[in-house]
Scaffold this active site. Structure first.
Site, PDB file in Angstrom:
ATOM      1  N   HIS A  99      24.079   1.391  11.679  1.00  0.00           N
ATOM      2  CA  HIS A  99      25.283   2.218  11.832  1.00  0.00           C
ATOM      3  C   HIS A  99      26.008   1.792  13.100  1.00  0.00           C
ATOM      4  CE1 HIS A  99      23.932   4.948   8.644  1.00  0.00           C
ATOM      5  NE2 HIS A  99      22.727   4.774   9.152  1.00  0.00           N
ATOM      6  N   ASN A 101       0.824  -1.199   0.000  1.00  0.00           N
ATOM      7  CA  ASN A 101       0.000   0.000   0.000  1.00  0.00           C
ATOM      8  C   ASN A 101       0.870   1.266   0.000  1.00  0.00           C
ATOM      9  OD1 ASN A 101      -2.411   1.566   0.166  1.00  0.00           O
ATOM     10  ND2 ASN A 101      -3.367  -0.044   1.405  1.00  0.00           N
TER      11      ASN A 101
END
Length: 209
Positions: A119, A89
């Site tokens: 990270h 969607n």
């Protein structure tokens, strides 16, 4: 940066090692992704055929009968695989520095985020642009409610349902319902039923009683 060094870093990304996203190999991959993403997001909303054609070029796999409602936002696209009959969607985000594999006949609600990128916790390598990624796998017939966030390295088993707004931080087994942040199991999915037991036959075949 040389082509060879950039290719080495790109291979590090694909293998889940620390890498820096720089150099000509990354630039070409980003250019391709952004070009096709822009095409998809600007396609006429009623032209399902054009949307599917662009999606087949953008994604690593876009299975038969799959459908997507733009806009969608990705890093590469080529590392995202969408199975047959799956529906995506509006306004989803797929950060695919590692593979994202979505099974068959899934329901991906608006604003779902599948995030493979990570990270370092240490400040210096993070400042210097080092990062990594872990793949995400969504089993067949999974329903991810609106706004669900799935974090790096997570696998969700087939038939499971994740409630709207949940944050999935670890693997979920098959055939469960999970909600919350972090998502927690609250029940098994109900026993299965035939479609005819849910929807009257006269509605399925378009006939009147």
């Amino acid at each position: 940066m040389t082509e060879e060094r950039s290719e080495e870093l790109f291979e590090r990304m694909l293998s889940g090692e620390l890498y820096q996203a720089s150099g000509p190999v990354f630039e070409r991959a980003f250019e391709r992704s952004m070009r096709l993403q822009d095409e998809l997001n600007s396609a006429p909303s009623g032209d399902g055929e054009a949307i599917a054609r662009i999606a087949r070029d953008l994604f690593g796999t876009f299975g038969d009968g799959a459908a997507i409602r733009p806009p969608v936002y990705l890093d590469y696209g080529a590392h995202t695989h969408i199975g047959e009959g799956t529906f995506v969607n509006f306004d989803c985000v797929f950060l695919d520095v590692a593979d994202i594999r979505i099974g068959k006949n899934c329901q991906i609600a608006p604003r779902v985020q599948l995030l493979t990128a990570e990270h370092p916790l240490e400040p210096t390598p993070r400042k210097d642009g080092w990062e990594s990624g872990r793949p995400i796998e969504i089993g067949d017939n999974v329903w991810l409610g609106a706004g669900v966030i799935v974090l790096p390295g997570v696998t969700i088993g087939e038939n499971s349902v994740v409630g709207a707004g949940s944050v999935v931080t670890k693997d979920l087994p098959a055939n469960v319902v999970a909600v919350g942040s972090p998502a927690r199991l609250i029940r098994n999915v109900p026993d299965d039923v035939a479609t005819a037991d849910v929807v009257p036959n006269h509605l399925l075949d378009g006939s009147a009683e």
